[in-house]
Design an enzyme around this catalytic site. Structure first.
Site, PDB file in Angstrom:
ATOM      1  N   GLY A 130       0.823  -1.204   0.000  1.00  0.00           N
ATOM      2  CA  GLY A 130       0.000   0.000   0.000  1.00  0.00           C
ATOM      3  C   GLY A 130       0.855   1.251   0.000  1.00  0.00           C
ATOM      4  N   ARG A 265     -34.598  27.205  -5.166  1.00  0.00           N
ATOM      5  CA  ARG A 265     -35.557  26.426  -4.386  1.00  0.00           C
ATOM      6  C   ARG A 265     -36.251  27.313  -3.356  1.00  0.00           C
ATOM      7  NH1 ARG A 265     -37.468  21.076  -5.016  1.00  0.00           N
ATOM      8  NH2 ARG A 265     -37.931  20.167  -2.981  1.00  0.00           N
ATOM      9  N   GLY A 337     -31.320  17.765  -0.629  1.00  0.00           N
ATOM     10  CA  GLY A 337     -32.338  16.870  -0.109  1.00  0.00           C
ATOM     11  C   GLY A 337     -32.342  15.554  -0.863  1.00  0.00           C
ATOM     12  N   GLU A 361      -2.460   8.084  -3.731  1.00  0.00           N
ATOM     13  CA  GLU A 361      -1.257   8.934  -3.654  1.00  0.00           C
ATOM     14  C   GLU A 361      -1.011   9.427  -2.230  1.00  0.00           C
ATOM     15  OE1 GLU A 361      -0.268  11.739  -6.712  1.00  0.00           O
ATOM     16  OE2 GLU A 361      -1.557  10.726  -8.158  1.00  0.00           O
TER      17      GLU A 361
END
Length: 384
Positions: A130, A265, A337, A361
């Site tokens: 890793g 909205r 929402g 990375e």
């Protein structure tokens, strides 16, 4: 359109602003069907190459303009996450060749990857190591005028579709990080095998590769024997800041989407934005975006100004920009929402795109270790 006032900051020169405008123009028209990820990525590389946008990813003189790379990734990520991926891998995959390759190696590959005629990959990660690159076990054994490669790499971006891989293996000049070397490997070599294609929440071409006694010419080595770790870290020192820039692009897009949403909205006859709690969310998002941008372009500017290493600055940019972008995007999803979690919407796509950037990375926790060690080293040096 996203805020571009940051381009007036003193980090940038006129040619950076001109380049940003060019990238913006091209990015708007990058329409590709993402149904077939491999085909989409290959097509995007070709499109970016034809438009000249891959030019900053490779340089025969060994000088990569990190601010240009960061600007490109930020703008592409804001428009199209897979286009950002395609661009980034062309640079990361050939970074070692640009910085450390021989004239012959550069002539063989950089014109092809820069034009989009060849796809590149960076093969560093292994199943057991890793982020612990020094613990790599893949071997490269000298046999006459060839090296024989044995081992496995995984989570390799562009794995399975790349034409050229920069690959790291243990040649044994010393223990740990001192015994690694870098090689140019092509997938047509006998013994090269793609053993698994890896699927993720934001589809990208990823694979596990196996090297079964793959013979590569000795001249395929990049740099000198035992220099692989230094080469890998030098490449990451350049490109780690660009990961932060991509996260910044995702965050800017999320903020733009949120601003449009709360302005349009209405709740109980008034725009959603009129709610003070919503204003608080927008303020936090804007603050995180600007703070991330400052860290990203400080690191890029420092590297372009000639700093030998920007390990601390790049780690700070990568850690902060990716973590805060996750929060910015999460806030955007919340403000949308139910529409925020609807498959195929922009903020839902951003939510899936951002998560991997906090891992690849150098995961966020690894960046904290890097920052702490660099800070302590600077403190001890100042105290002497």
């Amino acid at each position: 359109m996203a805020d571009q006032s940051f381009l007036s900051w003193p980090f940038f020169e006129p040619h950076h602003r001109e380049w940003a405008a060019r990238v913006e123009e091209v990015a708007i028209g990058l329409e590709v069907d993402h149904g077939d990820t491999d085909a989409a990525c290959s097509h995007l590389v070709q499109m970016l190459g034809a438009a000249g946008l891959l030019h900053p990813t490779a340089n025969e003189a060994g000088q990569l303009d990190v601010r240009t790379l960061c600007l490109t990734r930020e703008i592409l990520a804001r428009h199209n996450g897979l286009a950002d991926f395609a661009f980034a891998m062309q640079g990361l995959g050939t970074g070692a060749i640009s910085l450390f390759g021989t004239p012959e190696q550069k002539a063989a590959w950089l014109p092809k990857t820069r034009s989009g005629q060849a796809i590149s990959a960076f093969a560093l990660t292994e199943p057991q190591s890793g982020s612990d690159v020094a613990n790599s076990t893949m071997s490269a054994t000298l046999d006459g005028d060839h090296y024989v490669l044995r081992g496995e790499k995984t989570w390799i971006s562009n794995g399975g579709i790349a034409d050229v891989y920069t690959m790291f293996a243990r040649t044994g000049e010393g223990p740990g990080s001192r015994g690694l070397s870098a090689f140019i490997v092509t997938p047509d070599l006998p013994g090269f095998e793609v053993t698994e294609r890896l699927q993720t929440i934001a589809p990208h071409p990823l694979a596990t590769l196996r090297f079964n006694d793959v013979r590569v010419p000795a001249q395929a080595m990049i740099g000198e024997p035992g220099e692989g770790f230094r080469i890998a870290m030098s490449v990451l020192d350049v490109f780690r800041s660009t990961v932060a820039a991509a996260a910044l692009g995702f965050a800017r897009r999320a903020l733009d989407e949120a601003l449009t949403r709360v302005g349009a909205r209405h709740v109980q006859g008034a725009p959603l934005f009129d709610l003070q709690m919503v204003q608080g969310q927008i303020a936090d998002m804007a603050l995180d975006v600007d703070a991330a941008a400052l860290l990203v372009y400080r690191a890029a500017w420092a590297k372009d100004r000639g700093a030998a290493r920007v390990t601390r600055e790049a780690a700070m940019a990568k850690l902060f920009a990716t973590d805060q972008a996750q929060q910015v995007i999460d806030k955007a999803v919340q403000l949308f929402g139910g529409d925020g979690v609807r498959s195929g919407t922009t903020v839902e796509s951003l939510y899936r795109e951002i998560r991997a950037l906090r891992i690849y990375e150098g995961a966020s926790d690894v960046q904290k270790v890097v920052i702490a060690r660099q800070t302590m080293a600077a403190h001890q040096e100042d105290g002497q």
